[in-house]
Design an enzyme around this catalytic site. Structure first.
Site, PDB file in Angstrom:
ATOM      1  N   GLY A   9      40.226  34.315  33.721  1.00  0.00           N
ATOM      2  CA  GLY A   9      40.089  35.351  34.748  1.00  0.00           C
ATOM      3  C   GLY A   9      40.992  36.508  34.348  1.00  0.00           C
ATOM      4  CB  ALA A  10      40.531  39.356  32.240  1.00  0.00           C
ATOM      5  N   GLY A  11      41.155  39.378  35.878  1.00  0.00           N
ATOM      6  CA  GLY A  11      41.230  40.311  37.006  1.00  0.00           C
ATOM      7  C   GLY A  11      42.675  40.667  37.297  1.00  0.00           C
ATOM      8  CG  ASP A  34      36.814  37.965  33.457  1.00  0.00           C
ATOM      9  OD1 ASP A  34      37.775  38.021  34.246  1.00  0.00           O
ATOM     10  OD2 ASP A  34      35.609  38.095  33.818  1.00  0.00           O
ATOM     11  CB  VAL A 119      46.164  31.187  40.385  1.00  0.00           C
ATOM     12  CG1 VAL A 119      46.567  32.315  41.325  1.00  0.00           C
ATOM     13  CG2 VAL A 119      47.327  30.865  39.453  1.00  0.00           C
ATOM     14  CB  SER A 120      40.873  30.025  41.742  1.00  0.00           C
ATOM     15  OG  SER A 120      40.918  30.440  40.396  1.00  0.00           O
ATOM     16  CG  HIS A 176      48.043  29.326  49.364  1.00  0.00           C
ATOM     17  ND1 HIS A 176      49.185  29.977  49.732  1.00  0.00           N
ATOM     18  CD2 HIS A 176      47.267  30.240  48.731  1.00  0.00           C
ATOM     19  CE1 HIS A 176      49.099  31.243  49.352  1.00  0.00           C
ATOM     20  NE2 HIS A 176      47.946  31.427  48.750  1.00  0.00           N
TER      21      HIS A 176
END
Ligand SMILES: NC(=O)c1ccc[n+]([C@@H]2O[C@H](COP(=O)([O-])OP(=O)(O)OC[C@H]3O[C@@H](n4cnc5c(N)ncnc54)[C@H](O)[C@@H]3O)[C@@H](O)[C@H]2O)c1
Length: 309
Positions: A9-11, A34, A119-120, A176
């Protein structure tokens, strides 16, 4: 320093995490993956070109394939959609479960010995997806949430007391989400219990703001969610593992009887070092904190139940 760290994920979170990893030289190579053509390549090249200025030798590479990620020591999964105003983290469930499933399948094939930091969102459920799909042991699949939630809590406390953030020790446990559990009984300022320094009404307001810390930022940004603090938090976990620091950090970990619970990911104090999770630390909780943790666990189990894997 390890050989290879992949960030999927390159966001916003992924690209910022890659930059932080490279600047700290935690790996010889940082690979950014990504599905968007050109985006990881462009961001990777841009970051690599900042190396001569920032003086780091970690090489950053962007790609759309998993070939370059083969044999990764650590993989940080940030792939997926982020919240927009009015959305809860659980609204992301089905879309992100599909994405994390396909990412996990590719990681299991290309980097079977990797340690995964998820992390998602919704975080605790996505950790479960990654563990289930890869079949990796719980030592090698962890989630980042508690470090971020605790950082928000610590930042607000430092602001209220007008003191250094460094002197605030705290721990936010649980899932979370809105049910997260800031442990007031374990919050100290250089060893001084927080209850001696802040009156209850102010403390309650800070706990509440920390709980909604993510939503506050989503409301400002409108088109996405927080990423500076989230990327810093993920990188702190990676650093603890790479440097075998044996730090005690609140992380989402797979419970096998700890805190009287099993078969779910939940934020608990974890010792992180070489190999990933070295130990889950069980601390005494007040009756209220235990009840809040149970409630938080229920909020994680609910979306797990509707998940089709
Ligand atoms: N755990 C936490 O505390 C925390 C904090 C912040 C954000 N998040 C979550 O992290 C995720 C990423 O947030 P963001 O702000 O970077 O979002 P973003 O939209 O900026 O970036 C997500 C990236 O994932 C990519 N992607 C989608 N499907 C993919 C796939 N199959 N393989 C590889 N890449 C894929 C997209 O193309 C995009 O570039 C979101 O789910 C968000 O909710 C979690």
């Amino acid at each position: 320093m390890v050989n290879l760290i992949t960030v999927v994920g390159a966001g916003n979170v992924g690209a910022t995490a890659a930059q932080r990893l490279a600047e700290k030289e935690l790996a010889k190579t940082v690979v950014l993956v990504d599905v968007l053509e050109g985006v990881p390549q462009g961001k990777g090249l841009d970051q690599w070109q900042s190396a001569p200025i920032e003086s780091y030798d970690a090489r950053v590479i962007g790609t759309n394939s998993y070939d370059e990620t083969a044999g990764s020591d650590i993989v940080v999964i940030t792939a997926g959609i982020a919240r927009k105003p009015g959305m809860s983290r659980d609204d992301l469930l089905n879309t992100n479960a599909g994405i994390v499933k396909s990412v996990s399948e590719q990681i299991a094939r290309s980097s079977p010995h990797a340690i995964i930091i998820v992390v998602s969102n919704p975080l605790d459920v996505m950790c479960y997806v990654a563990k289930h799909v890869t079949g990796f042991p719980r030592e090698r699949v962890l989630g980042m949430a508690g470090v971020l939630d605790t950082a928000r809590y610590r930042a607000f406390l430092a602001e209220a007391l007008d003191i250094s953030v460094r002197d605030i020790q705290a721990m936010v446990l649980g899932g979370h989400g809105d049910t997260m559990v800031p442990l007031i009984s374990y919050t100290t300022v250089s060893g001084i219990p927080i209850t001696q320094l802040l009156e209850k009404s102010k403390l309650d307001a800070i706990v509440d703001r920390a709980r909604n810390g993510g939503a506050e930022i989503v409301k400002y940004l409108k088109t996405g969610s927080a990423y500076y603090a989230p990327s810093a938090a993920a990188v702190q976990m990676v650093e603890a593992i790479v440097l075998d620091q044996r730090r005690i950090l609140p992380c989402s970990a797979w419970l096998e009887g700890e805190y009287g619970m099993s078969g779910l990911y939940l934020g608990v104090p974890c010792k992180l070092g070489e190999g990933g999770l070295k130990q889950i630390v069980e601390v005494e909780l007040t009756a209220d904190e235990r009840a809040a943790l149970e409630k938080s666990a229920d909020a994680v189990r609910e979306p797990m139940r509707v998940l089709a894997l």
